[in-house]
Design an enzyme around this catalytic site. Structure first.
Site, PDB file in Angstrom:
ATOM      1  N   LYS A 107       0.845  -1.207   0.000  1.00  0.00           N
ATOM      2  CA  LYS A 107       0.000   0.000   0.000  1.00  0.00           C
ATOM      3  C   LYS A 107       0.878   1.252   0.000  1.00  0.00           C
ATOM      4  O   LYS A 107       0.626   2.206  -0.738  1.00  0.00           O
ATOM      5  CB  LYS A 107      -0.926   0.010   1.222  1.00  0.00           C
ATOM      6  CG  LYS A 107      -2.108  -0.937   1.073  1.00  0.00           C
ATOM      7  CD  LYS A 107      -2.871  -1.136   2.375  1.00  0.00           C
ATOM      8  CE  LYS A 107      -3.916  -2.243   2.204  1.00  0.00           C
ATOM      9  NZ  LYS A 107      -4.512  -2.676   3.465  1.00  0.00           N
ATOM     10  N   ASP A 116     -11.154   3.369   4.167  1.00  0.00           N
ATOM     11  CA  ASP A 116     -11.584   1.968   4.062  1.00  0.00           C
ATOM     12  C   ASP A 116     -13.110   1.863   4.025  1.00  0.00           C
ATOM     13  O   ASP A 116     -13.655   0.819   3.664  1.00  0.00           O
ATOM     14  CB  ASP A 116     -11.074   1.175   5.274  1.00  0.00           C
ATOM     15  CG  ASP A 116      -9.927   0.241   4.916  1.00  0.00           C
ATOM     16  OD1 ASP A 116      -9.737  -0.030   3.723  1.00  0.00           O
ATOM     17  OD2 ASP A 116      -9.240  -0.225   5.850  1.00  0.00           O
ATOM     18  N   GLN A 160      -4.674  -1.266   9.621  1.00  0.00           N
ATOM     19  CA  GLN A 160      -4.604  -2.597   9.014  1.00  0.00           C
ATOM     20  C   GLN A 160      -5.280  -3.630   9.925  1.00  0.00           C
ATOM     21  O   GLN A 160      -4.940  -3.741  11.104  1.00  0.00           O
ATOM     22  CB  GLN A 160      -3.132  -2.976   8.767  1.00  0.00           C
ATOM     23  CG  GLN A 160      -2.950  -4.298   8.048  1.00  0.00           C
ATOM     24  CD  GLN A 160      -3.498  -4.282   6.622  1.00  0.00           C
ATOM     25  OE1 GLN A 160      -3.306  -3.334   5.876  1.00  0.00           O
ATOM     26  NE2 GLN A 160      -4.205  -5.348   6.252  1.00  0.00           N
TER      27      GLN A 160
END
Ligand code: NDP
Length: 298
Positions: A54, A121, A98
């Site tokens: 990422k 997200d 994460q």
């Protein structure tokens, strides 16, 4: 009949090139780069790989990448303080924690601490609510990537019968909401669904997000249907292999003989997830900096 292969890798590469162009224009307009922060707690090897890729992809698109690694025994207050600092940091447009988190940390509490306008997200309950009522917000990356692939392949999805197998908050539910917003007739199937084969057989669009290798059989698929396979499953290694093959939730060989189009695993949905994350981060940057972005530009 042999299905057309939906090339998510190629689509994601094109999307990333477009994001890089818009990131450069953003930098000129805002006088700063867009920024994405990723927080990793612990040293889970798979999570480390995701965070690294990422970060790399963020830099390649001309955005700033900020990485914060916290020890596995980090307490909730420390993690929440880090998120608070990122919420307040004007150089940070998007925040991603994460997952999964170590067991002693409550994911819902942690996600709830992220400013919804930096929640790239799309997991914050405010963004789930915005999606449900049709307000602009952030949509989870994997399902948004699936809809992009579907629209690229089919154009308008209006009136099509769609079956989503799986009802997780990360994939199945937002996927169903997005298809509904595209005016599909949506069915959500899950582990308690009766006669799954029969349910799938009426679908023009099948999205499989189950986590069970090759569960969806070719005989379930309506001829000509479009099949989106979200699943990523590693089979046990065959003799002579050091690691097993990656397969989806759909029996690819069988389904490809019947479907009109299908995503492969790997190379279908997978590459879309990071590309859409970058897209969400850049959209966040435009909103946070008050820089206009044309509807549908990204
Ligand atoms: P979850 O485990 O959270 O959800 C799985 C869903 O599948 C549940 O709703 C479950 O039903 C349903 N299910 C389980 N067994 C059956 C069955 N026999 N018949 C019908 N439905 C069933 O998984 P996720 O949604 O997080 O992920 C799904 C898959 O997608 C995984 O393979 C994951 O690795 C992959 N994935 C891929 C991503 C990508 O970037 N390509 C990103 C995210 C996920 P119930 O609710 O009743 O238990």
């Amino acid at each position: 009949m042999s299905a057309a292969v939906i090339d998510g890798k190629q689509f994601a590469a094109t999307l990333r090139a477009r994001i890089a162009d818009y990131a450069a224009t953003f930098e000129q307009s805002a006088g700063r780069k867009a920024g994405l922060a990723v927080v990793l707690v612990g040293e889970d090897p798979a999570s480390q790989v995701y965070v690294k890729s990422k970060g790399k992809a963020t830099l390649e698109c001309g955005m700033n990448s900020f990485e914060y690694k916290l020890p596995i025994d980090c307490d909730e207050a420390t993690l929440l303080a880090r998120i608070e600092a990122l919420n307040a940091d004007e150089a940070v447009d998007g925040i991603l924690v994460q997952l999964p988190l170590p067991g002693h940390l409550d994911e819902q509490t942690v996600i709830a601490a992220i400013n919804p306008d930096k929640d790239v997200d799309g997991f914050h309950v405010t963004n789930a609510g915005r999606l449900a009522v049709g307000q602009p917000g952030f949509v989870p990356c994997t399902p948004l990537g699936c809809v992009m692939l579907l629209k690229d392949r089919l154009g308008s999805l209006s009136g099509l019968d769609a079956v989503v197998i799986g009802r997780s908050n990360i994939v199945g539910k937002p996927m169903a909401q997005l298809l509904l917003a595209e005016s599909c007739t949506v069915t959500i199937a899950h582990s308690r669904t009766k006669d799954l084969a029969e349910v799938v057989a009426r679908a023009d669009i099948v999205v499989a997000a189950v986590g069970r290798p090759e569960m969806v059989k070719g005989s379930w698929i309506k001829p000509g249907a479009t099949v989106i396979d979200v699943g990523i499953n590693r089979l046990p290694p065959a003799e002579g292999e050091s690691k097993g093959r990656l397969v989806g939730d759909v029996d690819y060989a069988e389904a490809a003989a019947v479907a009109g189009a299908i995503t492969p695993v790997p190379g279908g949905v997978g590459p879309m997830t990071i590309a859409v994350l970058l897209r969400n981060a850049l959209v966040a940057a435009h909103r946070n900096a008050g820089v206009a972005l044309a509807d549908g530009a990204l």
